[in-house]
Scaffold this active site. Sequence first.
Site, PDB file in Angstrom:
ATOM      1  N   GLU A 560       5.654   8.351  -6.286  1.00  0.00           N
ATOM      2  CA  GLU A 560       5.841   6.894  -6.278  1.00  0.00           C
ATOM      3  C   GLU A 560       5.742   6.331  -4.862  1.00  0.00           C
ATOM      4  OE1 GLU A 560       5.631   5.485  -8.960  1.00  0.00           O
ATOM      5  OE2 GLU A 560       6.102   7.119 -10.335  1.00  0.00           O
ATOM      6  N   HIS A 563       2.191   5.561  -3.935  1.00  0.00           N
ATOM      7  CA  HIS A 563       1.784   4.212  -4.351  1.00  0.00           C
ATOM      8  C   HIS A 563       2.340   3.161  -3.391  1.00  0.00           C
ATOM      9  CE1 HIS A 563      -0.148   5.325  -8.025  1.00  0.00           C
ATOM     10  NE2 HIS A 563       0.929   5.758  -8.624  1.00  0.00           N
ATOM     11  N   HIS A 566       0.461   2.937  -0.180  1.00  0.00           N
ATOM     12  CA  HIS A 566      -0.842   2.302  -0.422  1.00  0.00           C
ATOM     13  C   HIS A 566      -0.680   0.780  -0.400  1.00  0.00           C
ATOM     14  CE1 HIS A 566      -4.797   2.513  -2.994  1.00  0.00           C
ATOM     15  NE2 HIS A 566      -5.003   2.032  -1.790  1.00  0.00           N
TER      16      HIS A 566
END
Length: 775
Positions: A560, A563, A566
């Site tokens: 997680e 992500h 990102h």
Amino acid sequence: MLAKAAKHVLSRPTTLRLHFRGSINADRRWGKALVSRSATTSAIQPASVDDRDLIAFFDYPQAPQKVTTPTGLFGHRALTTPAAFNALADSTLRRAQLLTERVLRARESRDELFKVVKNLDRLSDMLCGVIDLAELLRNAHPDPVWVQTADDVYEKLCEFMNVLNTNVGLYEVLGTVLRDREIVKSLSSEAYQTALIFWRDFEKSGIHLPPAQRDRFVSLSTEILVLGRQFLNEAAAPRPPARIRFSELQGVKDLGMGARLRLQAQVTKRDLLVYPGSLQAQMIMRSAPAEEPRRKLYMAANSSTYEQIETLERLLRARGELARLVGRESYAHMVLADKMAKSPENVRLFLDALMDRTRPYARRALRTLSMRKQADLKTPPFPIIQPWDRDYYCPPEPPSPPVSLPPLTLGTVFMALSRLFRSLFGVSLRISEPSLGEVWHRDVRKLEVIDEQRGLLGSIYADLFARSGKPGGAAHYTVRCSRRTDDDDEEGDMIYSDEHLRAAVQLSRDFEEERRVQNRCRGVTLQLPMVVLLCEFLRPTTGRGPAVLGWHEVFTLFHEMGHAMHSMIGQTEYQNVSGTRCATDFVELPSILMEHFLSSSAILSLFDRDSTSSVRYSLIHHEDPCCSIDTHTQILLAMLDQIYHSPSVLTPQFDSTETLATLHEARSLIPYVAGTSWQTQFGHLFGYGATYYSYLFDRAIASRVWRRLFRHDPLNRDMGERYMQEVLRHGGGKDAWKMVGALLDSLQLANGDAGAMAEVGKWRIEDDIAVPGRH
């Protein structure tokens, strides 16, 4: 088109079972770590004060909040009550209407035509900022009044968004822009990519169709949504129980639950009714030496009613008809046009190559299981492994680290993550005390993401502890995307507004204004991203102490946070391409790559707050052959997904069960069992229709990136910078193939053609460390 509602909630295909370890090879020494000096690698930086602060921040119950100036959710002063949230939605709608009218007038002024792409992106962000917040609140807020209001807000703004998606005027204005060479030449690569996204999404909405066909498109879209929800409900519905006789449980290895079940059957003199998926069923599938009870449970678990099969087939037919309506050969052709794959033919090349690469390993694993079955049942050589044999001869074990580690608390893992990000990217995590009213539950922790040169990148709200009413599993929510705001020209929206209308939209303008910061390096003002991580870890208490994570939970958090980084690093000037707003078959690359770091002893040393040593240890892993069976199964499911979204669904003879059986007969290594119809439980057919291959695809790319860039020196700053500059910072604003090609220095990949898809399929997926169930 204008607001990709709920696409920020990242989910992905889940494997059918956990990965399995150490259950085949008799030589157990391969499961141990062998200590040795390895090649020179980057030094381990000492934990900073901010890093160490993370330990206590997550590991101990939060002290009562200090008295601060009250605010609203996420620091927005107006969001203090459900009624205020509803008022924000109404203000946003009025403001969105003004901006829509401005775009529709753009052909009256050439200067306005140059601003169309920017204004469409603003319109998208305006709606997403509220829709995405509503999506988070209706899933995470403990107050039912807030949840109901969030539901209402979500529906209200999505309804307006759907109207925009079919606004012919907006489509025609954008067409004028894209046909104007001077304007197109003036667009940055991000802006042009954003314009293409709008254009494709308009056409996917059937906007270019004649009125009668457009009405049919809307009707089919509604039908697909209704059928999809019905399919998901039926996929999760309990299957009928299997009737198990007492005699069939003789020799069950489980001395706890197994002994109790045998005693129950013996005392009651009745057959046991065991429901598929129950703890009793799982125990029998792992522990019952007799095949019959396992076969009965498998048959029960893979049964379907006529109505369940009909729901799925109606859904597939409706999708096929929708695609034909917009001039596409199939639903897969329609969906894949803007993905890395580009076409179902290319997906087939990838899956065929990957299956060819995986099949020998899966065959060897099945041969080993067959030898176990032969020894167990005293049969002639190499009996067939049936689907119900899988868990018995290769029983699941919980994932475990490659070396013995002390208990890993949540705070310790966050400390290690911060040290890793600082080593690779010059980015670290810093605790932030939320103001009164800023978070929706006292368990929520707030982190600031700090870049050593640019300063504050954004905020992560970590809602990580289990509580009643909170959804299970793990998820990453993008509540606010990054975008450039200093060139918004908001006053241009208000040209035809009076004082009353200005007052009505001020709440929405204030809502956006609160999350902006001057970028030191680029000299522009950016909207800061905000993300939320939802997990269900054990809450720390004074009596029990810190939350200690299982190894699979450590993987979940690393995934997680992949992500999240990102979202933080991918700060583009257009929100439609920022962070994780990229192609479905690219978005999981950063999160899967993060999992690979946990296979390195250098990264494991970051869990020790006092470690600064650059001494390395070579870890020799036992590679579980059963993972190859699992990967082979996932390839089959991806193939099934492609067939179900091919032109064949519109033929009169289409039968989803027969299709499943035919595929198994042609490509599976484990035989299909007549009378079963597992496809009605394949829930990802709705959310991942025609794109189920994506997770396998990103696993293959992540494995290659790990081996080429990080495996031998996972803390190398040069490699981290390269990955950040070539991939993370672009979000979805650059062609994903060009990003991967530049990262891996491959012109073949940069072309992004059929050959590139086949090449990726030839890369063996080497991530037996992966754990299913994260988004």
